[in-house]
Write a protein that holds these residues in place. Structure first.
Motif, PDB file in Angstrom:
ATOM      1  N   LYS A  69       0.806  -1.220   0.000  1.00  0.00           N
ATOM      2  CA  LYS A  69       0.000   0.000   0.000  1.00  0.00           C
ATOM      3  C   LYS A  69       0.842   1.276   0.000  1.00  0.00           C
ATOM      4  CE  LYS A  69      -0.542  -0.349   5.036  1.00  0.00           C
ATOM      5  NZ  LYS A  69      -1.516  -0.562   6.129  1.00  0.00           N
ATOM      6  N   GLU A 424      -5.314   6.623  10.532  1.00  0.00           N
ATOM      7  CA  GLU A 424      -6.190   6.084   9.502  1.00  0.00           C
ATOM      8  C   GLU A 424      -5.537   6.157   8.121  1.00  0.00           C
ATOM      9  OE1 GLU A 424      -9.105   4.205   7.579  1.00  0.00           O
ATOM     10  OE2 GLU A 424      -8.814   4.341   9.749  1.00  0.00           O
ATOM     11  N   GLN A 425      -4.821   7.235   7.852  1.00  0.00           N
ATOM     12  CA  GLN A 425      -4.104   7.351   6.567  1.00  0.00           C
ATOM     13  C   GLN A 425      -3.047   6.267   6.449  1.00  0.00           C
ATOM     14  OE1 GLN A 425      -2.918  11.455   7.135  1.00  0.00           O
ATOM     15  NE2 GLN A 425      -4.300  12.155   5.531  1.00  0.00           N
ATOM     16  N   GLN A 428      -4.795   2.937   5.596  1.00  0.00           N
ATOM     17  CA  GLN A 428      -5.205   2.875   4.191  1.00  0.00           C
ATOM     18  C   GLN A 428      -4.001   2.794   3.260  1.00  0.00           C
ATOM     19  OE1 GLN A 428      -8.217   5.700   2.896  1.00  0.00           O
ATOM     20  NE2 GLN A 428      -8.888   5.982   5.013  1.00  0.00           N
ATOM     21  N   ILE A 432      -2.785   5.647  -1.678  1.00  0.00           N
ATOM     22  CA  ILE A 432      -4.156   6.117  -1.894  1.00  0.00           C
ATOM     23  C   ILE A 432      -4.366   7.488  -1.270  1.00  0.00           C
ATOM     24  CG2 ILE A 432      -6.553   5.735  -1.175  1.00  0.00           C
ATOM     25  CD1 ILE A 432      -5.807   4.145  -3.593  1.00  0.00           C
ATOM     26  N   THR A 433      -3.952   7.658  -0.019  1.00  0.00           N
ATOM     27  CA  THR A 433      -4.270   8.899   0.697  1.00  0.00           C
ATOM     28  C   THR A 433      -3.476  10.094   0.193  1.00  0.00           C
ATOM     29  OG1 THR A 433      -2.649   8.374   2.429  1.00  0.00           O
ATOM     30  CG2 THR A 433      -4.921   7.626   2.771  1.00  0.00           C
ATOM     31  N   ARG A 438      -2.777   3.183  -6.964  1.00  0.00           N
ATOM     32  CA  ARG A 438      -2.445   1.877  -6.408  1.00  0.00           C
ATOM     33  C   ARG A 438      -1.315   1.277  -7.239  1.00  0.00           C
ATOM     34  NH1 ARG A 438      -7.098  -0.065  -3.438  1.00  0.00           N
ATOM     35  NH2 ARG A 438      -8.804   1.428  -3.650  1.00  0.00           N
ATOM     36  N   ASP A 444      -6.672  -4.573  -3.520  1.00  0.00           N
ATOM     37  CA  ASP A 444      -7.529  -4.735  -2.355  1.00  0.00           C
ATOM     38  C   ASP A 444      -7.693  -6.194  -1.958  1.00  0.00           C
ATOM     39  OD1 ASP A 444      -8.148  -2.033  -1.840  1.00  0.00           O
ATOM     40  OD2 ASP A 444      -9.471  -2.014  -3.568  1.00  0.00           O
ATOM     41  N   THR A 447      -4.610  -6.691   0.314  1.00  0.00           N
ATOM     42  CA  THR A 447      -4.542  -5.946   1.558  1.00  0.00           C
ATOM     43  C   THR A 447      -5.762  -6.119   2.428  1.00  0.00           C
ATOM     44  OG1 THR A 447      -5.551  -3.996   0.579  1.00  0.00           O
ATOM     45  CG2 THR A 447      -3.157  -4.178   0.442  1.00  0.00           C
ATOM     46  N   SER A 449      -8.329  -4.199   2.083  1.00  0.00           N
ATOM     47  CA  SER A 449      -8.934  -2.888   2.198  1.00  0.00           C
ATOM     48  C   SER A 449     -10.273  -2.890   1.491  1.00  0.00           C
ATOM     49  CB  SER A 449      -8.015  -1.819   1.587  1.00  0.00           C
ATOM     50  OG  SER A 449      -6.771  -1.839   2.230  1.00  0.00           O
ATOM     51  N   SER A 452     -12.958  -0.782  -4.130  1.00  0.00           N
ATOM     52  CA  SER A 452     -13.531   0.392  -4.785  1.00  0.00           C
ATOM     53  C   SER A 452     -14.046   0.044  -6.172  1.00  0.00           C
ATOM     54  CB  SER A 452     -12.485   1.498  -4.881  1.00  0.00           C
ATOM     55  OG  SER A 452     -11.367   1.043  -5.604  1.00  0.00           O
ATOM     56  N   LYS A 467      -7.188  -8.342   7.002  1.00  0.00           N
ATOM     57  CA  LYS A 467      -6.230  -7.249   6.784  1.00  0.00           C
ATOM     58  C   LYS A 467      -4.942  -7.523   7.545  1.00  0.00           C
ATOM     59  CE  LYS A 467      -7.864  -3.145   6.705  1.00  0.00           C
ATOM     60  NZ  LYS A 467      -8.479  -1.876   7.077  1.00  0.00           N
TER      61      LYS A 467
END
Length: 471
Positions: A69, A424-425, A428, A432-433, A438, A444, A447, A449, A452, A467
């Motif tokens: 990630k 939180e960042q 994730q 992404i943040t 990616r 995903d 990971t 996550s 999307s 996770k």
């Protein structure tokens, strides 16, 4: 009258001849202007290209060692330096580092925007290549140095803050130290500190700054309690191979010409890298019970770091000894000291560059010999113990200056923006943040996550992968 005219005529001719001779002596007194050597110029340009390739190599080396990630954000931290520092170097960095000296501390801004810098050689630095060639060769050194710091703060520093840090650090840390060690009039150069290709200027200041930066922004979320293993070791080995390849330009190119000294630096570089690769692997094998590919890749980088300040000053056998010792020293710095002290130097920039650069700088004072490079100095083993003292002073000064200035720069940036990604960042991922990207298709599924994009052909149980921080 005829005799008088004849005498006057003879005197006139004699006077003209004498004046011509005096004039010829006066005009011949100044040295001939430096003449460009096409072989040296070609060699330096190729070396600059090799060093430029080291920055993408560093990006891959670091990128493979982080979690899935964070791979793109980590690569970006190195790659963006090619843009930012190149511009900074052209506008004011080169002038600060190599411009006319001010009190032995910094170069003036006389060469700002490369004013007065052109295709003619500057004999103070290299009389056989255009100054533009010298400028760009030094510029690629300036590019990779701040990129090394990213290895200490990986997976948690926000991109805007990183950009600000890189720009300020290059201006207020790298450029002054480069002038001290390599610039005409620089005080460490004047006091006899030897640094052939950047043990102090590149590795010590980047490694120490990385450690200070990492301590100031804190550990990654989950550090010490979650698995944070490299996600792609083949990528890391590819990066290490590119770094090893580019390092020939880094060290041999610092001879600034296609000469015997360049050949000697080339061979010492390879020998030390090979020796450290072997000694790191065997130290790891004895300590942990298994030899790893990551250890081999890290060992070669450690050897390259250690030999950098000494490459053009020591013999081949001295390089072999330095590499063997450097691999073991850097291994224990990374595998033992970091664990005991508990700091989060994400990708071991300090353990390899800070520690390896310091050992290499001091060892240069032990093994240096004028038999290898008459323009250098003898070291401890050739009867000059004072050179070790000079090297310790140089290394210690760089440690102190880098640590203090990094602390000030990070505190200053913190007044205006957030430096560390919040919890939180970090969960994730910085890709992404920070960048909205990616590194891998269907990442995903690896990971765990939230997805999307629609995924078909998988059951809910298969999609709901647990996770973990391994990815």
């Amino acid at each position: 009258m005829k005799k008088l005219c004849a005498i006057l005529g003879i005197l006139f001719v004699f006077t003209v001849l004498l004046a011509s001779a005096v004039f010829a002596e006066e005009t011949a007194a100044p040295a001939e202007p430096p003449k460009i050597d096409t072989g040296d110029t070609t060699f330096v340009l190729i070396s600059a290209a090799l060093v430029m390739l080291m920055t993408p190599g560093l990006a891959l080396f670091y990128g493979g060692m982080v979690r899935t990630k964070n791979v793109l954000s980590t690569i970006m931290q190195s790659f963006i330096c090619l843009g930012i520092i190149s511009i900074q170097w052209v506008l004011w960095g080169y002038s600060l580092a190599f411009g006319p000296d001010i009190n032995h501390l910094i170069g003036s801004l006389d060469w700002i925007g490369l004013n007065g810098v052109g295709v003619d050689p500057n004999a103070d630095y290299s009389a056989t290549i255009p100054q533009y060639a010298f400028m760009i060769f030094q510029g690629v050194f300036a590019i990779i140095t701040p990129a090394i710091i990213a290895g200490s703060v990986g997976e948690r520093v926000k991109f805007p803050a990183y950009i600000a840090f890189v720009l300020l650090w290059a201006t207020f840390v790298y450029d002054p130290v480069a002038h001290w060690v390599w610039g005409v009039g620089g005080w460490l150069r004047e006091n006899g500190v030897l640094d052939f290709a950047g043990g102090t200027v590149v590795h010590i200041i980047s490694g120490v700054s990385g450690l200070v930066f990492a301590l100031m922004i804190g550990k990654r979320k989950g550090y010490g309690s979650e698995v944070m293993a490299p996600h792609h070791l083949p990528m890391t080995v590819l990066g290490a191979a590119l770094l090893w390849f580019g390092w020939y330009g880094f060290n041999a190119g610092s001879a600034l010409g296609a000469s015997g000294l360049a050949v000697a630096a080339f061979v010492t570089t390879h020998t030390a890298a090979a020796a450290a690769t072997v000694s790191w692997v065997f130290a790891e094998w004895l300590y942990h019970g298994k030899p790893t590919l990551l250890g081999a890749a890290s060992g070669c980088i450690a050897g390259l770091v250690v030999i950098t300040p000494a490459a053009g000053f020591v013999s081949i056998m001295s390089a072999l000894i330095m590499g063997l010792l450097g691999g073991v020293i850097c291994f224990f710095s990374v595998a033992v000291a970091k664990t005991k002290l508990g700091y989060d130097d994400s990708l071991d920039a300090f353990g390899v560059h800070g520690v390896g650069g310091t050992f290499g700088a001091i060892a240069t004072g032990i093994f240096a010999s004028t038999a290898v490079n008459p323009a250098g100095a003898d070291g401890l083993l050739t009867g000059n113990a004072s050179q070790v003292v000079s090297q310790i002073i140089g290394a210690g000064t760089c440690w102190l200056f880098a640590a203090v200035m990094t602390f000030i720069i990070v505190k200053f940036i913190g007044l205006f923006m957030q430096i560390t990604a919040d919890a939180e960042q970090q969960v994730q991922g910085m890709d992404i943040t920070e960048h909205g990207e990616r590194g891998y298709a269907y990442q995903d599924l690896i990971t765990g996550s939230p997805l999307s994009i629609p995924v078909t052909g998988f059951s809910n149980e298969q999609v709901a992968v647990k996770k973990t921080t391994l990815a």
